[in-house]
Design an enzyme around this catalytic site. Structure first.
Site, mmCIF file in Angstrom:
data_model
loop_
_atom_site.group_PDB
_atom_site.id
_atom_site.type_symbol
_atom_site.label_atom_id
_atom_site.label_comp_id
_atom_site.label_asym_id
_atom_site.label_seq_id
_atom_site.Cartn_x
_atom_site.Cartn_y
_atom_site.Cartn_z
ATOM 1 N N ASN A 1 -11.123 33.456 -56.599
ATOM 2 C CA ASN A 1 -12.167 32.735 -57.136
ATOM 3 C C ASN A 1 -13.327 33.929 -56.759
ATOM 4 O O ASN A 1 -14.609 33.399 -57.166
ATOM 5 C CB ASN A 1 -12.758 31.650 -56.072
ATOM 6 C CG ASN A 1 -11.691 30.390 -56.567
ATOM 7 O OD1 ASN A 1 -11.021 30.531 -57.549
ATOM 8 N ND2 ASN A 1 -11.880 29.361 -55.717
ATOM 9 N N ARG B 1 -11.078 25.747 -65.974
ATOM 10 C CA ARG B 1 -12.604 25.475 -66.047
ATOM 11 C C ARG B 1 -13.326 26.800 -65.715
ATOM 12 O O ARG B 1 -14.555 26.777 -66.356
ATOM 13 C CB ARG B 1 -12.698 24.323 -65.087
ATOM 14 C CG ARG B 1 -11.919 23.469 -64.756
ATOM 15 C CD ARG B 1 -12.384 22.381 -63.618
ATOM 16 N NE ARG B 1 -13.932 22.681 -63.108
ATOM 17 C CZ ARG B 1 -14.681 22.520 -63.670
ATOM 18 N NH1 ARG B 1 -14.714 22.122 -64.947
ATOM 19 N NH2 ARG B 1 -15.735 22.755 -63.249
ATOM 20 N N CYS C 1 -10.486 17.491 -64.358
ATOM 21 C CA CYS C 1 -9.076 18.082 -64.009
ATOM 22 C C CYS C 1 -8.382 17.181 -62.879
ATOM 23 O O CYS C 1 -9.105 15.698 -62.738
ATOM 24 C CB CYS C 1 -9.304 19.328 -63.494
ATOM 25 S SG CYS C 1 -9.975 19.414 -61.697
ATOM 26 N N ASP D 1 -11.055 23.458 -50.501
ATOM 27 C CA ASP D 1 -9.754 24.172 -50.769
ATOM 28 C C ASP D 1 -8.594 24.350 -49.863
ATOM 29 O O ASP D 1 -7.424 24.782 -50.102
ATOM 30 C CB ASP D 1 -9.872 25.529 -51.379
ATOM 31 C CG ASP D 1 -10.894 25.262 -52.849
ATOM 32 O OD1 ASP D 1 -11.155 26.313 -53.248
ATOM 33 O OD2 ASP D 1 -10.804 24.299 -53.218
ATOM 34 N N ILE E 1 -16.573 16.937 -51.068
ATOM 35 C CA ILE E 1 -16.864 17.667 -52.344
ATOM 36 C C ILE E 1 -16.596 17.052 -53.687
ATOM 37 O O ILE E 1 -17.223 17.116 -54.565
ATOM 38 C CB ILE E 1 -16.300 19.054 -52.246
ATOM 39 C CG1 ILE E 1 -16.848 19.597 -50.713
ATOM 40 C CG2 ILE E 1 -16.704 20.170 -53.159
ATOM 41 C CD1 ILE E 1 -18.143 20.045 -50.644
HETATM 42 C C1 EPZ Z 1 -15.575 26.338 -57.044
HETATM 43 O O1 EPZ Z 1 -15.289 25.308 -57.899
HETATM 44 C C2 EPZ Z 1 -14.220 26.786 -56.888
HETATM 45 N N1 EPZ Z 1 -13.553 27.324 -58.138
HETATM 46 C C3 EPZ Z 1 -13.250 25.843 -56.321
HETATM 47 O O2 EPZ Z 1 -11.860 26.334 -56.339
HETATM 48 C C4 EPZ Z 1 -13.837 25.129 -55.210
HETATM 49 O O3 EPZ Z 1 -12.989 23.620 -54.804
HETATM 50 C C5 EPZ Z 1 -15.164 24.816 -55.493
HETATM 51 O O4 EPZ Z 1 -16.025 25.794 -55.918
HETATM 52 C C6 EPZ Z 1 -15.681 24.052 -54.203
HETATM 53 O O5 EPZ Z 1 -15.552 25.259 -53.251
HETATM 54 C C7 EPZ Z 1 -13.822 28.707 -58.542
HETATM 55 O O6 EPZ Z 1 -14.787 29.352 -57.785
HETATM 56 C C8 EPZ Z 1 -13.370 29.212 -59.693
HETATM 57 P P1 EPZ Z 1 -18.648 23.384 -57.723
HETATM 58 P P2 EPZ Z 1 -16.629 24.846 -58.747
HETATM 59 O O7 EPZ Z 1 -19.458 23.592 -58.614
HETATM 60 O O8 EPZ Z 1 -17.895 25.847 -58.869
HETATM 61 C C9 EPZ Z 1 -20.364 19.126 -58.251
HETATM 62 C C10 EPZ Z 1 -9.532 26.161 -56.302
HETATM 63 O O9 EPZ Z 1 -8.624 25.597 -55.812
HETATM 64 N N2 EPZ Z 1 -21.121 19.629 -59.627
HETATM 65 O O10 EPZ Z 1 -19.218 24.113 -56.168
HETATM 66 O O11 EPZ Z 1 -16.420 24.068 -60.105
HETATM 67 C C11 EPZ Z 1 -18.797 19.058 -58.349
HETATM 68 O O12 EPZ Z 1 -18.338 17.806 -59.374
HETATM 69 C C12 EPZ Z 1 -10.537 25.662 -56.997
HETATM 70 O O13 EPZ Z 1 -9.350 27.475 -56.150
HETATM 71 C C13 EPZ Z 1 -21.635 18.892 -60.492
HETATM 72 O O14 EPZ Z 1 -21.978 17.863 -60.319
HETATM 73 O O15 EPZ Z 1 -17.212 23.760 -57.965
HETATM 74 C C14 EPZ Z 1 -18.454 19.000 -57.148
HETATM 75 O O16 EPZ Z 1 -18.461 17.549 -56.781
HETATM 76 C C15 EPZ Z 1 -10.731 24.172 -57.036
HETATM 77 N N3 EPZ Z 1 -22.362 19.533 -61.505
HETATM 78 C C16 EPZ Z 1 -19.453 19.837 -56.423
HETATM 79 O O17 EPZ Z 1 -20.534 19.900 -57.283
HETATM 80 C C17 EPZ Z 1 -22.358 21.052 -61.745
HETATM 81 O O18 EPZ Z 1 -22.909 21.325 -62.718
HETATM 82 C C18 EPZ Z 1 -19.094 21.285 -56.113
HETATM 83 O O19 EPZ Z 1 -18.650 21.856 -57.300
HETATM 84 C C19 EPZ Z 1 -21.587 21.756 -60.671
HETATM 85 C C20 EPZ Z 1 -20.854 21.056 -59.748
#
Ligand code: EPZ
Length: 426
Positions: free
Chosen positions: A23, A92, A116, A313, A335
């Site tokens: 990540n 994604r 997903c 994670d 989360i």
């Molecule tokens: C990153 O995903 C990681 N992926 C994820 O790891 C990790 O679980 C996640 O951060 C939380 O730590 C990468 O870095 C590639 P978020 P990301 O945006 O950025 C909501 C793994 O297993 N949200 O921090 O997609 C979202 O739905 C993966 O390696 C919105 O509502 O996560 C979630 O509930 C899985 N609108 C929360 O925020 C948005 O525009 C956190 O999501 C963006 C996010």
């Protein structure tokens, strides 16, 4: 589809070298879109996901070469600005091309990532940020089409939730924007800090790294950079939990203990000895007290939080461990809305778990039993590996392509620690 076979019940001993962080590598790779010239990225893991993002960049005209864990990438030949549905639906994190393409070309057309297994995972914060920076966004046939005439403009952007890739996308867009961008309630994950390090090496002017308030003073141009990917804290946490569940004495090398504050404390409360060194973490379980048998593993409650809280994670993995403790543990997932897909599979192995909304109540009941189980997403798969290592008997895990997205050489690394584990063509 391939599967993994584990003969459980064997303690793990020895050392395991942690790879570079998936990540962190993904945004470091897309940041090379920002400026032509040869970028050099060290300690990049060779995973399904890093191969996917490199294929996407190649489709846009970039060239790259890998020597061991070092990648050299040149985006001088950038001609495309579209990330197709076929690519984005498999990963994604492809949305991380939006910010740099808008900054470099003033144009980006990226398929909206579908949901997903773990949740809807919208990118509305990313899109709102780009709009505030002057981009015009249209949505058609499931693609978001973003355009800006001239440079993006600096803006003050507030995230309702500290989105990791949202923060990373806006950082990359802001580096060469006209004026200053302030990101409030920014994500503080170490992977964001690694991207700030790379952008700074490229000539960007960014303040507040590691805090929830990032200030980016736009510059007119950037230079290619050389940077080292930080160690993968989630891979490290997974091996610590696996060693705890299987028993034994394992030392992780090439890792960063300061990136796992919540997990290390929880493992200590559960009853493990955790020793932190320079780039190393050692986990062991105190020997049985004479006449009293093994030290029981204490149950503990866990609540996932943005960094530096307990990482979502690692939630699935530690749940497998909690099935072996004495007493009741409650794990609350704050989360993602659907990150308990591993529960049904763990129950097939004899776990006593009840899901109630965003919480799972785990009744520790000793040993799990090997079974045929199915991986549903990356970290749920890791949870099943942890369970299989600790269980009595043989566990067969199918759909292991999920695992190969985020764990480099997992079977070899575990076999080197004494696990009886092999991959089979299904
Ligand atoms: C990153 O995903 C990681 N992926 C994820 O790891 C990790 O679980 C996640 O951060 C939380 O730590 C990468 O870095 C590639 P978020 P990301 O945006 O950025 C909501 C793994 O297993 N949200 O921090 O997609 C979202 O739905 C993966 O390696 C919105 O509502 O996560 C979630 O509930 C899985 N609108 C929360 O925020 C948005 O525009 C956190 O999501 C963006 C996010």
């Amino acid at each position: 589809m391939d599967k993994i076979i584990i003969e459980g019940g064997r303690p793990l001993y020895g050392e395991v070298k942690i790879s570079g962080a998936k990540n962190a590598a993904l945004p470091l790779i897309t940041a090379t879109l920002l400026t032509p010239g040869w970028h050099v990225l060290h300690n990049v893991p060779d995973l399904r996901d890093t191969r996917t993002i490199l294929a996407l960049l190649e489709s846009l005209g970039l060239v790259w070469e890998r020597q061991g864990s070092t990648l050299r990438i040149n985006s001088a030949g950038l001609i495309g600005f579209e990330a197709s549905y076929e690519l984005v639906k498999t990963m994604r994190a492809s949305v991380l091309v939006l910010g740099p393409l808008l900054a470099r070309l003033g144009r980006a057309r990226v398929s909206l990532p579908g949901g997903c297994a773990i949740g809807a995972r919208p990118i509305d914060f990313h899109l709102q940020g780009f709009k505030q920076m002057g981009a015009i966004l249209t949505l058609e046939q499931g693609y978001v089409d973003a355009q800006v005439t001239g440079r993006l403009r600096g803006a003050t952007i507030y995230f309702d939730i500290p989105s990791v890739t949202g923060t990373e996308n806006i950082l990359m867009a802001a580096a060469t924007a006209d004026g200053t961008t302030v990101i409030k309630n920014a994500a503080r994950e170490p992977e964001v800090g690694n991207l700030v390090e790379m952008l700074t090496a490229m000539g960007a002017r960014i303040e507040g790294s590691g805090t929830d308030r990032l200030v980016v003073h736009g510059v007119s141009d950037l230079q290619p950079a050389e940077v080292t990917t930080i160690p993968d804290r989630i891979e490290a946490g997974t091996y610590l939990i696996a060693a705890g569940a299987a028993g034994g004495d394992v030392t992780l090398t090439n890792c960063n203990p300061s990136h796992l504050p919540a997990l290390l404390e929880k493992l200590r409360v559960i009853g493990f000895t955790i020793e932190e060194g320079a780039g190393t973490i050692r986990i062991s379980r105190p020997p049985p007290v004479a006449g009293q048998g093994g030290v029981p593993l204490r149950s503990v409650d866990i609540k996932t939080q943005p960094y530096p809280g307990f990482a979502t994670d690692l939630q699935a993995q530690i749940m497998a461990l909690m099935t072996m403790t004495s007493g009741l543990s409650v794990i609350t997932e704050t989360i993602f809305e659907n990150r308990f897909m591993h529960v049904a599979e763990l129950k097939r192995m004899g776990a006593d778990i009840r899901v109630d909304g965003h919480s799972a109540i785990i009744k520790g009941n000793g040993r799990l039993k090997g079974a045929q189980v199915m991986a549903t997403d990356l970290r749920a798969s890791a949870s099943l590996v942890v369970a299989g290592l600790a269980a009595e008997g043989v566990t067969e895990i199918s759909r292991i392509y999920h695992l190969e997205r985020g764990y480099e050489n997992l079977v070899d690394k575990l076999a080197n620690l004494g696990a009886v584990i092999r991959k089979e063509k299904a």
